[in-house]
Design a protein around this motif. Structure first.
Motif, PDB file in Angstrom:
ATOM      1  N   TRP A  59     -12.446   3.444  -6.063  1.00 31.62           N
ATOM      2  CA  TRP A  59     -12.869   4.416  -7.095  1.00 31.62           C
ATOM      3  C   TRP A  59     -14.014   3.843  -7.919  1.00 31.62           C
ATOM      4  CZ3 TRP A  59     -11.129   8.950  -5.995  1.00 31.62           C
ATOM      5  CH2 TRP A  59      -9.821   9.170  -5.580  1.00 31.62           C
ATOM      6  N   ARG A 117       0.816  -1.217   0.000  1.00 31.99           N
ATOM      7  CA  ARG A 117       0.000   0.000   0.000  1.00 31.99           C
ATOM      8  C   ARG A 117       0.851   1.269   0.000  1.00 31.99           C
ATOM      9  NH1 ARG A 117      -4.774   1.317  -0.678  1.00 31.99           N
ATOM     10  NH2 ARG A 117      -4.244   3.351   0.144  1.00 31.99           N
ATOM     11  N   PHE A 145      -2.705  14.277  -8.658  1.00 34.73           N
ATOM     12  CA  PHE A 145      -1.931  13.664  -9.750  1.00 34.73           C
ATOM     13  C   PHE A 145      -2.804  13.552 -11.005  1.00 34.73           C
ATOM     14  CE2 PHE A 145      -0.428  12.224  -5.613  1.00 34.73           C
ATOM     15  CZ  PHE A 145       0.863  12.732  -5.643  1.00 34.73           C
ATOM     16  N   ASN A 152      -0.185   4.329 -15.999  1.00 35.17           N
ATOM     17  CA  ASN A 152      -0.862   4.929 -14.842  1.00 35.17           C
ATOM     18  C   ASN A 152       0.104   5.743 -13.991  1.00 35.17           C
ATOM     19  OD1 ASN A 152       0.470   2.712 -13.762  1.00 35.17           O
ATOM     20  ND2 ASN A 152      -1.153   2.188 -12.319  1.00 35.17           N
ATOM     21  N   GLU A 153       0.990   6.449 -14.664  1.00 37.47           N
ATOM     22  CA  GLU A 153       1.929   7.336 -13.968  1.00 37.47           C
ATOM     23  C   GLU A 153       1.726   8.749 -14.531  1.00 37.47           C
ATOM     24  OE1 GLU A 153       3.689   6.431 -11.274  1.00 37.47           O
ATOM     25  OE2 GLU A 153       4.146   8.565 -11.218  1.00 37.47           O
ATOM     26  N   SER A 154       1.267   9.647 -13.678  1.00 42.38           N
ATOM     27  CA  SER A 154       0.763  10.935 -14.178  1.00 42.38           C
ATOM     28  C   SER A 154       1.775  11.737 -14.994  1.00 42.38           C
ATOM     29  CB  SER A 154       0.257  11.786 -13.008  1.00 42.38           C
ATOM     30  OG  SER A 154       1.286  12.003 -12.066  1.00 42.38           O
ATOM     31  N   CYS A 209      -7.988  14.202  -6.980  1.00 44.31           N
ATOM     32  CA  CYS A 209      -6.594  13.750  -6.886  1.00 44.31           C
ATOM     33  C   CYS A 209      -5.646  14.732  -7.583  1.00 44.31           C
ATOM     34  CB  CYS A 209      -6.514  12.358  -7.545  1.00 44.31           C
ATOM     35  SG  CYS A 209      -4.879  11.862  -8.072  1.00 44.31           S
ATOM     36  N   LYS A 243      -2.092  -1.323  -5.647  1.00 45.55           N
ATOM     37  CA  LYS A 243      -3.163  -0.350  -5.435  1.00 45.55           C
ATOM     38  C   LYS A 243      -3.878  -0.063  -6.747  1.00 45.55           C
ATOM     39  CE  LYS A 243      -1.294   3.149  -3.077  1.00 45.55           C
ATOM     40  NZ  LYS A 243      -1.420   4.121  -1.957  1.00 45.55           N
ATOM     41  N   ILE A 244      -5.122   0.357  -6.614  1.00 44.92           N
ATOM     42  CA  ILE A 244      -5.923   0.744  -7.780  1.00 44.92           C
ATOM     43  C   ILE A 244      -5.876   2.265  -7.852  1.00 44.92           C
ATOM     44  CG2 ILE A 244      -8.219   0.650  -8.821  1.00 44.92           C
ATOM     45  CD1 ILE A 244      -6.752  -2.100  -8.608  1.00 44.92           C
ATOM     46  N   LEU A 245      -4.945   2.750  -8.676  1.00 48.96           N
ATOM     47  CA  LEU A 245      -4.625   4.181  -8.682  1.00 48.96           C
ATOM     48  C   LEU A 245      -5.276   4.921  -9.839  1.00 48.96           C
ATOM     49  CD1 LEU A 245      -0.790   3.639  -8.151  1.00 48.96           C
ATOM     50  CD2 LEU A 245      -2.286   4.741  -6.463  1.00 48.96           C
ATOM     51  N   VAL A 246      -5.726   6.133  -9.594  1.00 46.62           N
ATOM     52  CA  VAL A 246      -5.958   7.086 -10.674  1.00 46.62           C
ATOM     53  C   VAL A 246      -4.706   7.952 -10.751  1.00 46.62           C
ATOM     54  CG1 VAL A 246      -8.482   7.289 -10.674  1.00 46.62           C
ATOM     55  CG2 VAL A 246      -7.155   8.594  -8.998  1.00 46.62           C
ATOM     56  N   PRO A 247      -4.366   8.545 -11.877  1.00 49.08           N
ATOM     57  CA  PRO A 247      -5.026   8.467 -13.169  1.00 49.08           C
ATOM     58  C   PRO A 247      -4.624   7.215 -13.949  1.00 49.08           C
ATOM     59  CG  PRO A 247      -3.100   9.876 -13.327  1.00 49.08           C
ATOM     60  CD  PRO A 247      -3.188   9.458 -11.883  1.00 49.08           C
ATOM     61  N   TRP A 284     -13.651   8.009  -2.164  1.00 44.72           N
ATOM     62  CA  TRP A 284     -12.890   6.800  -2.493  1.00 44.72           C
ATOM     63  C   TRP A 284     -13.072   5.709  -1.431  1.00 44.72           C
ATOM     64  CZ3 TRP A 284      -8.865   5.240   0.835  1.00 44.72           C
ATOM     65  CH2 TRP A 284      -8.108   4.151   0.383  1.00 44.72           C
ATOM     66  N   HIS A 321       3.118   3.945  -4.571  1.00 44.25           N
ATOM     67  CA  HIS A 321       2.237   4.838  -5.333  1.00 44.25           C
ATOM     68  C   HIS A 321       2.631   4.894  -6.804  1.00 44.25           C
ATOM     69  CE1 HIS A 321       0.330   6.997  -1.848  1.00 44.25           C
ATOM     70  NE2 HIS A 321       1.318   6.358  -1.247  1.00 44.25           N
ATOM     71  N   THR A 322       3.780   4.312  -7.110  1.00 42.75           N
ATOM     72  CA  THR A 322       4.257   4.405  -8.488  1.00 42.75           C
ATOM     73  C   THR A 322       3.445   3.482  -9.376  1.00 42.75           C
ATOM     74  OG1 THR A 322       6.413   4.702  -7.507  1.00 42.75           O
ATOM     75  CG2 THR A 322       6.365   4.323  -9.870  1.00 42.75           C
TER      76      THR A 322
HETATM   77  N1  LIG Z   1       2.302   7.773  -9.040  1.00 37.00           N
HETATM   78  C1  LIG Z   1       0.985   8.078  -9.216  1.00 37.00           C
HETATM   79  C2  LIG Z   1       0.299   8.426  -7.902  1.00 37.00           C
HETATM   80  C3  LIG Z   1      -1.170   8.418  -8.070  1.00 37.00           C
HETATM   81  C4  LIG Z   1      -1.907   8.398  -6.741  1.00 37.00           C
HETATM   82  O1  LIG Z   1      -1.295   8.409  -5.668  1.00 37.00           O
HETATM   83  N2  LIG Z   1      -3.260   8.318  -6.819  1.00 37.00           N
HETATM   84  C5  LIG Z   1      -4.075   8.240  -5.615  1.00 37.00           C
HETATM   85  C6  LIG Z   1      -5.110   9.349  -5.591  1.00 37.00           C
HETATM   86  S1  LIG Z   1      -4.390  10.927  -5.315  1.00 37.00           S
HETATM   87  C7  LIG Z   1      -4.892   6.943  -5.622  1.00 37.00           C
HETATM   88  O2  LIG Z   1      -5.478   6.588  -6.624  1.00 37.00           O
HETATM   89  N3  LIG Z   1      -4.937   6.248  -4.486  1.00 37.00           N
HETATM   90  C8  LIG Z   1      -5.699   5.040  -4.324  1.00 37.00           C
HETATM   91  C9  LIG Z   1      -5.168   4.172  -3.204  1.00 37.00           C
HETATM   92  O3  LIG Z   1      -4.342   4.669  -2.429  1.00 37.00           O
HETATM   93  O4  LIG Z   1      -5.565   3.024  -3.109  1.00 37.00           O
HETATM   94  C10 LIG Z   1       0.869   9.196 -10.242  1.00 37.00           C
HETATM   95  O5  LIG Z   1       1.488  10.265 -10.079  1.00 37.00           O
HETATM   96  O6  LIG Z   1       0.166   8.961 -11.199  1.00 37.00           O
END
Ligand SMILES: N[C@@H](CCC(=O)N[C@@H](CS)C(=O)NCC(=O)O)C(=O)O
Length: 322
Positions: free
Chosen positions: A91, A23, A59, A142-144, A57, A125-129, A85, A26-27
């Motif tokens: 999401w 968790r 990013f 998925n890296e902004s 978010c 993790k399930i990250l946006v974007p 979230w 974040h990359t």
């Molecule tokens: N490295 C990523 C970071 C993205 C990121 O941290 N997204 C957060 C929202 S601000 C997210 O989706 N978090 C979901 C989670 O923590 O499970 C980028 O810059 O694209």
């Protein structure tokens, strides 16, 4: 905690040290590239790609700013995840005041479906974007920062506004350098302030964050319009998205309370100038931002005993004899 483990979404899994370590990552793990000539296997084509973002978010916000500045709305579609979230589904998409349905043609109601379709044994993790390819039905990237660079350049012959170049060749290395400072000291640094679990960690994170902001304020003393002078660059986009959240969220909620953005007149003026660029104001969705952040607990229980650094108030003294 929320995580996907071997392609199975776990909306509330009990934490173990291994899962907690996952968790912390974040990359993004999808790192393919779209190119104008298609040499990467992903050719820039109008209507082929789709963005999944959250307006809350910071990013994702980088992406929506570049998308707007490059006038890509007719070329790359966009779906907005609900601002809240912290639900069993993470999401989510759907027709509400604070989200859109999946316009990417997949009928996804939860972002984790896009991850599972892309990689059936995905763990993380399930990250946006997310930048999605409608043709191969998978996540491209998925890296902004990388998505910003693709939007800036790869689509110029298929609908992107080629007059806007946020990453000019002559400034690339300087933008990279300042961009990584912005990322480390501000965009992710502010989350370190929020997540600090003892006074020493908090003090270190606060000093890194405000040391950087002080430096930026001093650098702007020569009355330049943007970080690199008269022209807008990616560095302005990167500094804009955390700063536009600063006084509403980071200062009061994350305890980045030593100063407010408005205590930095030149940085405030910079943020206003970026905000007034064509298309940018509409990307700032305070309704999403406030709803999202004030729904989180931000480890309040773990912060017990951490005394915040406060901005100076002239009529309050700091203690006996001060
Ligand atoms: N490295 C990523 C970071 C993205 C990121 O941290 N997204 C957060 C929202 S601000 C997210 O989706 N978090 C979901 C989670 O923590 O499970 C980028 O810059 O694209």
């Amino acid at each position: 905690m929320k995580l996907m483990i071997n392609g199975v979404w776990r909306g509330d899994v009990d934490p173990t040290p291994e899962l907690e370590a996952q968790r912390m990552i974040h990359t993004g793990s999808f790192r393919d590239r779209i190119t104008s000539d298609g040499s990467s296997g992903f050719a820039a084509e109008p209507g082929r790609y789709h963005l999944y973002v959250s307006h809350a978010c910071p990013f994702s916000h980088r992406i929506t700013v570049v998308h707007a500045m490059k006038r890509l709305e007719g070329t790359i579609g966009l779906s907005v995840a609900h601002a809240i979230w912290d639900t069993p589904d993470g999401w989510r998409f759907g027709e509400t005041d604070l989200s859109t349905p999946d316009h990417g043609g997949n009928g996804f109601t939860r972002l984790h479906e896009a991850y599972r379709v892309s990689q059936s044994d995905y763990t993380g993790k399930i990250l946006v974007p997310v930048l999605w390819d409608r043709t191969s039905r998978r996540i491209v990237n998925n890296e902004s920062l990388e998505i910003c660079l693709m939007l800036n350049q790869a689509f110029d012959e298929v609908g992107g506004d080629s007059r806007v170049d946020l990453y000019p060749a002559a400034l690339c290395s300087e933008i990279d350098l300042l961009g990584s400072r912005i990322n480390r000291s501000l965009a992710t640094g502010v989350y370190e302030v929020a997540a600090a679990s003892n006074q020493a960690e908090y003090d270190r994170a606060v000093s890194e964050l405000f040391g950087f902001l002080d430096e930026c304020e001093a650098a702007l003393a020569d009355d330049r319009c943007f970080l690199f002078g008269e022209r807008t660059t990616l560095a302005d986009v990167l500094i804009f998205t955390p700063l536009v959240r600063f006084d509403a969220v980071y200062n009061p909620l994350f305890r980045a309370s030593k100063k407010r953005l408005v205590d930095y007149p030149r940085l405030t003026a910079l943020v206003k100038r970026i905000h007034d660029l064509p298309g940018v104001a509409a990307t700032v969705r305070l309704d999403h931002i406030l709803t999202h952040y004030y729904d989180g607990d931000w480890a309040v229980a773990n912060r017990r005993g951490i005394v915040p650094h406060m901005h100076a108030v002239s009529w309050i003294t700091s203690g006996p004899g001060a």
